[in-house]
Scaffold this motif. Structure first.
Motif, PDB file in Angstrom:
ATOM      1  N   LYS A  64      33.459  56.613  85.294  1.00 37.28           N
ATOM      2  CA  LYS A  64      34.360  55.494  84.996  1.00 37.28           C
ATOM      3  C   LYS A  64      35.746  56.003  84.602  1.00 37.28           C
ATOM      4  O   LYS A  64      36.482  55.333  83.867  1.00 37.28           O
ATOM      5  CB  LYS A  64      33.783  54.652  83.871  1.00 37.28           C
ATOM      6  CG  LYS A  64      32.582  53.834  84.292  1.00 37.28           C
ATOM      7  CD  LYS A  64      32.240  52.828  83.221  1.00 37.28           C
ATOM      8  CE  LYS A  64      31.148  51.897  83.664  1.00 37.28           C
ATOM      9  NZ  LYS A  64      30.562  51.166  82.547  1.00 37.28           N
ATOM     10  N   GLU A 101      39.033  53.757  85.222  1.00 39.03           N
ATOM     11  CA  GLU A 101      39.025  52.563  84.371  1.00 39.03           C
ATOM     12  C   GLU A 101      39.433  52.908  82.921  1.00 39.03           C
ATOM     13  O   GLU A 101      40.256  52.239  82.317  1.00 39.03           O
ATOM     14  CB  GLU A 101      37.588  52.053  84.398  1.00 39.03           C
ATOM     15  CG  GLU A 101      37.376  50.626  84.075  1.00 39.03           C
ATOM     16  CD  GLU A 101      35.870  50.325  84.195  1.00 39.03           C
ATOM     17  OE1 GLU A 101      35.251  50.713  85.213  1.00 39.03           O
ATOM     18  OE2 GLU A 101      35.336  49.738  83.254  1.00 39.03           O
ATOM     19  N   GLN A 102      38.829  53.989  82.422  1.00 32.45           N
ATOM     20  CA  GLN A 102      39.115  54.380  81.043  1.00 32.45           C
ATOM     21  C   GLN A 102      40.531  54.896  80.877  1.00 32.45           C
ATOM     22  O   GLN A 102      41.184  54.645  79.859  1.00 32.45           O
ATOM     23  CB  GLN A 102      38.131  55.463  80.601  1.00 32.45           C
ATOM     24  CG  GLN A 102      36.715  54.957  80.473  1.00 32.45           C
ATOM     25  CD  GLN A 102      35.775  56.085  80.124  1.00 32.45           C
ATOM     26  OE1 GLN A 102      35.878  56.687  79.073  1.00 32.45           O
ATOM     27  NE2 GLN A 102      34.863  56.402  81.027  1.00 32.45           N
TER      28      GLN A 102
END
Ligand SMILES: Nc1ncnc2c1ncn2[C@@H]1O[C@H](COP(=O)(O)OP(=O)(O)O)[C@@H](O)[C@H]1O
Ligand SMILES: [Mg+2]
Length: 236
Positions: free
Chosen positions: A125, A128-129
């Protein structure tokens, strides 16, 4: 003894650490004899005059620099006994570091600088992070810019996002609000302590900012190569 009464082992432990720099025929002992421990979850501020060895000490604690003598244990690893590659591995997995001079990679955009630690860990992820942290430090619209296109304060915020994005067990920050105006300093401070409250990480901060030091559990002062507890510290 019940389980609760057993104190957790320290996340950081320095024992009789000495650091001498050699250049030509000259040598300069910056750290004379430092022993201290930090329990997990604690926030510690290190203060001291310019040139007193704060950056040197932080680098040694984080395994970026080697002591001349003494032992360093970080997250259960004896750093002074590891190879450079092994130390790099511990750094990637366990810690975040905000450098005094940011040290962003000039050939990567702001977003890619934040992405690096996550990609090194193979985080799925990651993007996104990284975008989330870009927004947290107030630079959502600057992700495509290169460090040279950002002001000092903006680079500092990207450096903070890069250090925090992986939720490190321990965060080291060298004057994290040093180049910021009052308002931005306050935002960064709040972000540091919100993250600290949310994930319970350990923080070791070098700072000249009184308000930042006052929010920490403990304040230590480095003077003449020694570290002393600031006993009149009252947490705000
Ligand atoms: N790589 C180095 N080689 C020689 N001397 C150094 C080196 N790095 C730092 N120093 C010296 O060590 C002292 C402490 O530096 P530093 O740790 O950067 O202090 P601070 O962060 O408290 O300002 C200073 O006198 C500095 O000039
Ligand atoms: Mg310094």
């Amino acid at each position: 003894m019940t389980e609760q009464s057993i104190p957790a082992p320290p996340i950081l432990k320095l024992e009789k650490v000495i650091k001498t720099y050699h250049s030509g025929h000259q040598s300069l002992t910056v750290i004379r004899d430092i022993t201290f421990t930090v329990p997990p979850g604690e926030s510690v501020a290190i203060i001291g005059p310019s040139g007193s060895g704060k950056t040197t000490l932080l680098g040694i604690c984080a395994g970026l620099d080697q002591p001349s003598e003494g032992a360093i244990e970080l997250c259960g690893h004896r750093l002074d006994q590891l190879t450079e590659d092994q130390r790099a591995e511990v750094r990637n997995r366990k810690l975040g570091f905000v450098f005094q001079n940011f040290q962003l990679i000039p050939t990567l955009t702001a977003l890619d600088n934040i992405l690096i630690p996550l990609e090194l860990r193979g985080d799925r992820k990651a993007r996104e992070q990284a975008l989330d942290w870009l927004a947290k430090v107030g630079l959502a619209d600057r992700g495509h810019h290169y460090p040279v296109q950002l002001s000092g304060g903006e680079q500092q915020r990207i450096a903070l996002a890069r250090a925090c994005v992986g939720n490190p067990e321990i965060l080291f920050a060298d004057e994290p609000t040093g180049n910021l105006d009052d308002e931005t300093s306050q935002q960064i401070e709040d972000l540091l302590f919100e993250t600290h409250a949310r994930i319970g990480n350990t923080m070791v901060l070098v700072t000249h900012a009184r308000e930042l030091a006052q929010r920490c559990d403990r304040v230590l002062r480095i003077r003449s190569g020694h570290l002393e507890e600031v006993t009149d510290h009252v947490r705000s």
